[in-house]
Design an enzyme around this catalytic site. Sequence first.
Site, PDB file in Angstrom:
ATOM      1  N   GLY A  14       0.822  -1.209   0.000  1.00 29.22           N
ATOM      2  CA  GLY A  14       0.000   0.000   0.000  1.00 29.22           C
ATOM      3  C   GLY A  14       0.853   1.255   0.000  1.00 29.22           C
ATOM      4  O   GLY A  14       1.718   1.423  -0.854  1.00 29.22           O
ATOM      5  N   ALA A  54       7.480  15.899   1.001  1.00 23.67           N
ATOM      6  CA  ALA A  54       7.497  16.993   0.031  1.00 23.67           C
ATOM      7  C   ALA A  54       7.397  16.423  -1.373  1.00 23.67           C
ATOM      8  O   ALA A  54       7.775  15.286  -1.627  1.00 23.67           O
ATOM      9  CB  ALA A  54       8.775  17.823   0.176  1.00 23.67           C
ATOM     10  N   LYS A  82       4.220  24.430  -1.456  1.00 20.44           N
ATOM     11  CA  LYS A  82       5.675  24.491  -1.583  1.00 20.44           C
ATOM     12  C   LYS A  82       6.045  25.258  -2.851  1.00 20.44           C
ATOM     13  O   LYS A  82       5.736  24.829  -3.958  1.00 20.44           O
ATOM     14  CB  LYS A  82       6.245  23.061  -1.635  1.00 20.44           C
ATOM     15  CG  LYS A  82       7.738  22.987  -1.948  1.00 20.44           C
ATOM     16  CD  LYS A  82       8.171  21.535  -2.089  1.00 20.44           C
ATOM     17  CE  LYS A  82       9.602  21.425  -2.608  1.00 20.44           C
ATOM     18  NZ  LYS A  82      10.015  20.028  -2.789  1.00 20.44           N
ATOM     19  N   VAL A 189       1.567 -11.705   2.699  1.00 18.47           N
ATOM     20  CA  VAL A 189       2.046 -12.597   1.647  1.00 18.47           C
ATOM     21  C   VAL A 189       3.048 -13.573   2.257  1.00 18.47           C
ATOM     22  O   VAL A 189       4.076 -13.170   2.801  1.00 18.47           O
ATOM     23  CB  VAL A 189       2.697 -11.802   0.500  1.00 18.47           C
ATOM     24  CG1 VAL A 189       3.268 -12.762  -0.543  1.00 18.47           C
ATOM     25  CG2 VAL A 189       1.669 -10.871  -0.143  1.00 18.47           C
ATOM     26  N   LEU A 337       9.509   2.462  -4.253  1.00 21.16           N
ATOM     27  CA  LEU A 337      10.781   2.071  -3.647  1.00 21.16           C
ATOM     28  C   LEU A 337      11.240   0.690  -4.088  1.00 21.16           C
ATOM     29  O   LEU A 337      12.437   0.409  -4.075  1.00 21.16           O
ATOM     30  CB  LEU A 337      10.664   2.107  -2.116  1.00 21.16           C
ATOM     31  CG  LEU A 337      10.401   3.479  -1.482  1.00 21.16           C
ATOM     32  CD1 LEU A 337      10.325   3.351   0.037  1.00 21.16           C
ATOM     33  CD2 LEU A 337      11.470   4.486  -1.880  1.00 21.16           C
ATOM     34  N   GLU A 346      15.570  16.419  -3.897  1.00 21.29           N
ATOM     35  CA  GLU A 346      14.670  17.214  -4.729  1.00 21.29           C
ATOM     36  C   GLU A 346      13.236  16.682  -4.716  1.00 21.29           C
ATOM     37  O   GLU A 346      12.437  16.994  -5.604  1.00 21.29           O
ATOM     38  CB  GLU A 346      15.201  17.281  -6.164  1.00 21.29           C
ATOM     39  CG  GLU A 346      16.376  18.229  -6.348  1.00 21.29           C
ATOM     40  CD  GLU A 346      15.981  19.704  -6.344  1.00 21.29           C
ATOM     41  OE1 GLU A 346      14.770  19.992  -6.341  1.00 21.29           O
ATOM     42  OE2 GLU A 346      16.880  20.569  -6.361  1.00 21.29           O
TER      43      GLU A 346
END
Length: 502
Positions: A14, A54, A82, A189, A337, A346
Amino acid sequence: MAKEAIKNITIVGGGSSGWMTAMYLQRLYNQSGGTVKIRLVESKDVGTIGVGEATVHSIRFFFAAMGLDENELLRETNATLKNGIMFRNWMKPKDGQTHEYFHPFEQQRPAGPLDNATAWVQSPKHVSYAQATSISSELISNANSPKTATSPQYQGIVPYGYHLDAILMGKYLRKKACGAGVEHIEANVKHVKTDGETITSIITNKGEFTSDIFIDCTGFKGLLIESLRDNNWQSFEQELPCNKAVAIQRKPLLGQSPKPYTLATALTNGWAWEIDLSNRQGTGYVYDGNRLTRKEAEAELLEHLGDSQEILKTVHLDMKIGCRKEFWIGNCISIGLSGGFIEPLESTGLHIVNVGARLLATHLSSNAPTQPVRDSYNKTLNGIYQDLRQFIILHYCLSDRDDTEFWKQAAKTAAYAKGLPEMLELWRNKTCEFMDLAGGYGTIFNDENYRFILYGMDHTPDLSQPASEYEIQNILQRLAQQQEQADKSAMLHSEFLKLVSK
């Protein structure tokens, strides 16, 4: 033989990446009456990292395309706006002043034959490049938001991003995705069944699930993609060694309204962020774990913060810096990820999720994609990661700091980005322009972004263009007038947040 349409897609994991992907695919395939089953399986036992607070400005387009109400989004995630990032201490102090520069999202196009950068470079330079050419820089100097009282949702005077609570963001997207028809299964899992480089099913404590396509959003562990192939990771840690982080959530600074920008301050072995939400501040230290222990990093961060604000939560993180060699293997695609990570300097984490999910619209067109389709997806994402890697390296390699071994090594990192040393030499003799970067995989950072970093880090070209002083001053004066007009029409950031909270 005719290809068959996709019947079902299973996302495992998730958080923001999983739910952004689920929401996008549900809208892509089913908004107009399609019947593709979108399922998301996540475990209660696996927490969300929840510190990526961010974003870059392009994430607005994703939220808008998903039909989300921007004010509701801001309220549900305790978000603020931002205007960009203020970098501090990335070079040695000059004349006793701490070095700082601002990187906004906007790009102000020239009105005549002479570009803005050349005009600034050949001017007396009484102010920084951002101060001279950026509306956003003027807005933050007066604590203004990028919005006027009449700005439509997802629009402003200049492009803008968000500061938001990542955990609340995941919950909000889950609510919206499930409301749109995504099937949500809370399960662990236990096993990934494979046949060669194809996932046949996943075994969970709630049963076995088959699917045409599996999408891996399980974070750094890459539970699905790792089951298909070994040696599928390329590390960037030699050139970007900040592989650890300590994140601290603390109460808002007393008497201060949330800043409409991110603050990134260079420390001894990395950098610290400060991000103001509407209800608290998120801060942390991204550092080289080969040079500092967790205890040392946390102590340095607290010393840097230098006040006694009440701490709400402290989290230590291990980060894998790099990306997959192949993000799509067989019927499994890694997004977020699980696919890769470039340190959050950044704020590109959600941007990469957005790009990875949107590429599926053109690549995932049947239940049996061919290898050339997978190759195209992999080539594109690899190019995007390499492009972002080069841009992050730029922030480090231009530094003249030599107070620690970390910064001495940082100055040498340009060599890891093919062609960057040559471009840096080129940009000593001409302005950085679009054609210098054309042919790459830039999805968010263009020549203007490069100029803000280059000139903010004192890497300015030696120019002698035959331009009159009058022409130069006329350009800079026009930009100053635009700044003044924007400042007059913009809402104070604090006033905008009050309006949204109602």
